[in-house]
Enzyme design. Structure first.
Site: not given
Lengths: 448, 429
Positions: B137, B345, B387
């Protein structure tokens, strides 16, 4: 009684009319707008921008909505299109920006660009933000003829540059077709008037109402009294059905019916036939048919002489009519009107087909549709007289409208034109672009 | 149908999905609801000494991402604020009513032998299955010398673990804090102390956002905020790395691990298990969607296991660990390049602009007869994957393995590496 034409006002309750002529599409909530904005891919060199006649940076403004920069989003829109609020409501986005959205290819569901544009512009209007200021006064004065989208867009852009503008408007109110022509449910809550007020709030623009070119003022005068003139007077004429369609009760151009409806503070006072026939295949025909239905007409039939693909109303508009319980009959053309006691009672149509020569021909088959009211929406025309009859200033025409170059300059120096009085798409968004381009050219001219 | 039952350090549960020690396991009512929903076990919210702690009002912060809520979550709540005996009674009652479910009790008392010696028999009396030591914690309790203040000092971790093994017959799980430079150090310490297992990660110290009107970190308490513990989907990558580090460390290899950190779906769970976890613990996802998410977790994991031919969980525990290597062990002769499926695409151009602006200029933007077209310039592509990550269409851009650029060669053997036997000197190109 059965023999009398049934044309009446007060067909529906006030509540029903309020619902029928409120927003056809409710605005997006804040939460809906953020979810929708986050669907946008922020495309590189986005095709939606290219598809927008005013070239609004659509991914750019949508990103503003997504990030909580809604004011910035609105400014991005208004910077390119000062009537972004009307275009958000009235643009046929399904054949413009939203048709180009790459999401169509992926999931056949484009971004709701119109809805998002409205969200952004409404925010600015609701917050009563006036973002535009004027440049230092130039001392130059420009006359604008017509307070429609083209004229007001031009006036606003020129005022920003510090020029003084006088707008001459033939009608009692500014706004052009935004005020008089678009369907009421697209422009709920007096949006056209609010937008005009927003545009005029920049200052430097004086509107003179009830002043028509050719009637109350002449183009030659304007060219001598002002440093430049912009003509955006739209199309004052409507095509007639045929030569022998003489005046009769219940037979009127759809644009007149729509204008009366738009101008009625209380829609229940607008009379409409129990059975309405609308002739035509464009957005005006759709708007007239649907608004007739929403006023309480029982049967509304829209008749068009060719097929669905030939209609200039988009597929979405045709479906809108059909979901409003308008019956669309295609491949039929009006043959004659039947009247009793000077009032129209029915229209006789001849079925049509495409001939082997590619021309529309009648089949010789006829049918009759009973009608208490017949609205014609077969095209509006530019009335050239004001720009051809004044010997001091005669403009060249191009296929019946004012000839302009890429800068929207006419055949006369210092006179520019745009909107429906020149060749083009006859859309609010195109008119705004014309006014914007002309203003840039006029500003260059005035500073040269 | 795969067998989801687990036996983790002798603690049996019908499935590997446990609820982590947190608000959802604070009391009998919640835990019974969880068991009814199908959770395999719970780690009861941390017990401490009486008098109980006091919690603030306004406890949670969250980070939304692009309209998705709770991508990350943080809390400033402390341990259980209910009296110890109430928790103990409820734990005993629930375990008796649900004997097939795992019942772990989380503990946090001062770092003193007497404190641990005192509480352990009380916990043992509940007939719970194991204890979990809350050394993680990162807020509030750590200021008092407990929680992560212990977890950040390996010697303390070892010491307390040893006490617990000494004073209790219960299996001991040590819950580790990620707020440390090297997670292996406390894990090794736990093992030295005799701990049966470790669980990780506890929450990460965080400020979720700043309220720009109040000019204060959120969640705000009367105009002020404090750092909290970060969890939820956003922390999963951090947790996976730490689990993997312990799983592959020669000193801790084989120690049972209960994986925690952003587990929201069966797939997350499968990933943790593949990285070495024997069970997983869930909190944020349940707090976001309710306990019934466990249905799809079990169902999805089972279906995935069937599709892979795994009949039991232990068949794939740690199966990805041998492939989790140091960078210097990666094959520098491996080559992959992007391939764009033009049929899929949608012409958004994101691959182009990402590569053009921020990478290697290896995707061209063309306009062919008015149609946008993006093509990989293969000789420029370094196979970075950017990409493929930005492309919004699944499988439109794929990375295609190429013929290797040479024999397998790692940095250790590379001629550019001065430490390599193949080093060719400064003039090398």
């Amino acid at each position: 009684m059965a023999d009398l034409p049934d044309i009446a006002a007060h067909r529906l309750s006030a509540d029903a009319l309020r619902a029928n002529f409120g927003d056809a599409e409710p605005p997006l909530t804040d939460a809906q707008a953020v979810v929708e904005a986050n669907r946008c891919y922020f495309c590189y060199d986005a095709p939606c921008i290219q598809a927008c006649p005013t070239g609004i940076d659509i991914p750019g403004f949508i990103r503003g909505i997504a990030t909580g920069n809604v004011k910035g989003a609105a400014l991005r829109i208004l910077e390119e299109n000062i009537m972004g609020g009307t275009c958000a409501r009235a643009c046929p986005t399904e054949i413009l920006c939203e048709q180009a959205c790459v999401r169509n290819a992926q999931e056949a569901k484009p971004i709701d660009i119109g809805g998002l544009q409205r969200h952004a512009t409404d925010h600015l209007f609701d917050a009563q933000i006036q973002p535009f200021t004027r440049a230092a006064p130039t001392g130059k004065r420009v006359a604008v003829v017509g307070a429609g989208p083209a004229g007001l867009a031009c006036a606003h852009a020129l005022s920003r540059q510090g020029h003084e503008i006088v707008v001459y408007e033939a009608r009692a109110k500014a706004g052009g077709l935004n005020e008089y022509g678009l369907a009421a449910y697209k422009m709920a809550d007096e949006f056209a008037a609010r937008e005009v007020a927003f545009i005029l709030a920049i200052g430097g623009i004086t509107i003179e109402n009830n002043r028509a070119l050719g009637r109350d003022l002449q183009l030659g005068e304007l060219t001598t009294q002002f440093d430049a003139v912009f003509l955006g007077m739209g199309q004052a004429g409507v095509n007639a059905l045929n030569d022998d369609a003489h005046p009769m009760d219940g037979f009127l151009p759809a644009v007149d019916f729509i204008a009366a409806l738009r101008q009625a503070d209380d829609k229940s006072t607008v009379p409409v036939g129990r059975r309405v026939v609308v002739i035509g295949g464009g957005n005006t025909a759709i708007d007239a048919a649907v608004q007739s239905k929403r006023l309480g007409a029982e049967d509304v039939t829209l008749v068009y002489r060719r097929g669905a693909d030939d209609m200039s109303a988009t597929t979405a508009e045709q479906e809108w009519a059909q979901t409003n319980d308008v019956r669309i009959k295609r491949w039929a053309r009006p043959a004659r009107l039947h009247a009793t006691d000077g009032a129209v009672r029915s229209v006789e149509f001849e079925r049509t087909k495409m001939g082997a020569d590619g021309k529309l021909t009648g089949t010789g088959e006829f049918f009759t549709v009973d009608a208490d009211m017949v609205l014609t929406a077969i095209g509006q025309t530019f009335v050239p007289d004001p720009v051809t009859r004044d010997a001091n200033a005669v403009l060249e025409l191009d296929r019946g409208r004012i000839r302009v170059d890429a800068d929207h300059k006419t055949s006369l120096p210092n006179v520019f034109a745009g909107g429906d009085c020149v060749q083009g798409q006859d859309l609010t968004v195109s008119a705004v672009q014309h006014g914007k381009l002309a203003a840039r050219a006029i500003d260059r001219l005035l500073r040269s | 149908m795969a067998d989801l039952r687990t036996n983790f350090i002798g603690v049996r549960s019908p499935n590997p999905f446990w609820l982590a020690s947190a608000p959802p396991t604070d009391k009998e009512y919640n835990v019974v609801r969880a068991f009814k929903a199908g959770w395999g076990g719970v780690v009861w919210k941390t017990l401490g000494e009486d008098p109980p702690v006091v919690n603030v009002s306004s406890r949670y912060g969250a980070m939304s991402y692009n309209g998705t809520r709770i991508a990350g979550f943080n809390n400033i709540e402390l341990i259980s604020d209910r009296p110890l005996h109430v928790n103990l009674q409820e734990i005993k009652a629930v375990k008796r009513a649900w004997p097939d479910r795992a019942m772990i009790v989380s503990l946090m008392v001062p770092c003193e032998e007497a404190s641990w010696k005192k509480i352990l028999p009380l916990v043992e009396d509940t007939e719970c299955d194991a204890i979990e030591l809350n050394f993680g914690c990162p807020h509030g309790m750590s200021e008092r010398g407990m929680g992560s203040a212990v977890g950040q000092v390996p010697d303390y971790v070892e010491m307390v673990a040893r006490w617990c093994k000494q004073f209790s017959r219960l299996p001991v799980i040590v819950k580790l804090t990620p707020n440390i430079t090297d997670i292996r150090a406390p894990a090794r310490a736990a093992k030295r102390g005799g701990a049966d297992a470790v669980s990780l990660i506890n929450t990460i110290q965080s400020i979720c956002e700043v309220d720009l009107d109040l000019m204060a970190p959120t969640p705000t308490v009367d105009g002020q905020g404090t750092h909290g513990g970060y969890c939820g989907p956003a922390v999963k990558p951090i947790a996976l790395r730490m689990v993997g580090d312990i799983a592959r460390d020669p000193e801790t290899r084989g120690i049972p691990i209960s994986g925690i950190g952003g587990v929201s779906t069966w797939r997350d769970a499968a990933e943790f298990i593949a990285m070495g976890a024997g069970t997983v613990q869930v909190c944020t996802a349940a707090m976001h969607k309710g306990f019934r998410i466990v249905e799809d977790m079990c169902d999805g994991l089972s279906n995935w296991m069937d599709s892979k031919g795994y009949t039991s969980i232990d068949q794939f525990v740690g199966k990805a660990v041998p492939n989790y290597v140091q960078w210097e062990q990666l094959n520098l002769s491996f080559k992959t390049i992007a391939e764009i499926n033009q049929d899929l695409c949608i012409k958004c151009g994101l691959c182009h602009v990402a590569c053009e602006d921020t990478s290697h200029q290896s995707i061209s933007a063309q306009n062919v007869d008015g149609v946008r077209r993006y093509e990989v310039i293969e000789e420029e592509c370094v196979g970075c994957n950017l990409c493929a990550h930005v492309c919004p269409v699944d499988t439109c851009i794929t990375m295609v393995t190429q013929a290797p650029t040479g024999p397998r060669r790692t940095w250790k053997e590379h001629p550019n590496n001065p430490m390599s036997p193949n080093f060719v000197g400064e003039a090398a190109e």
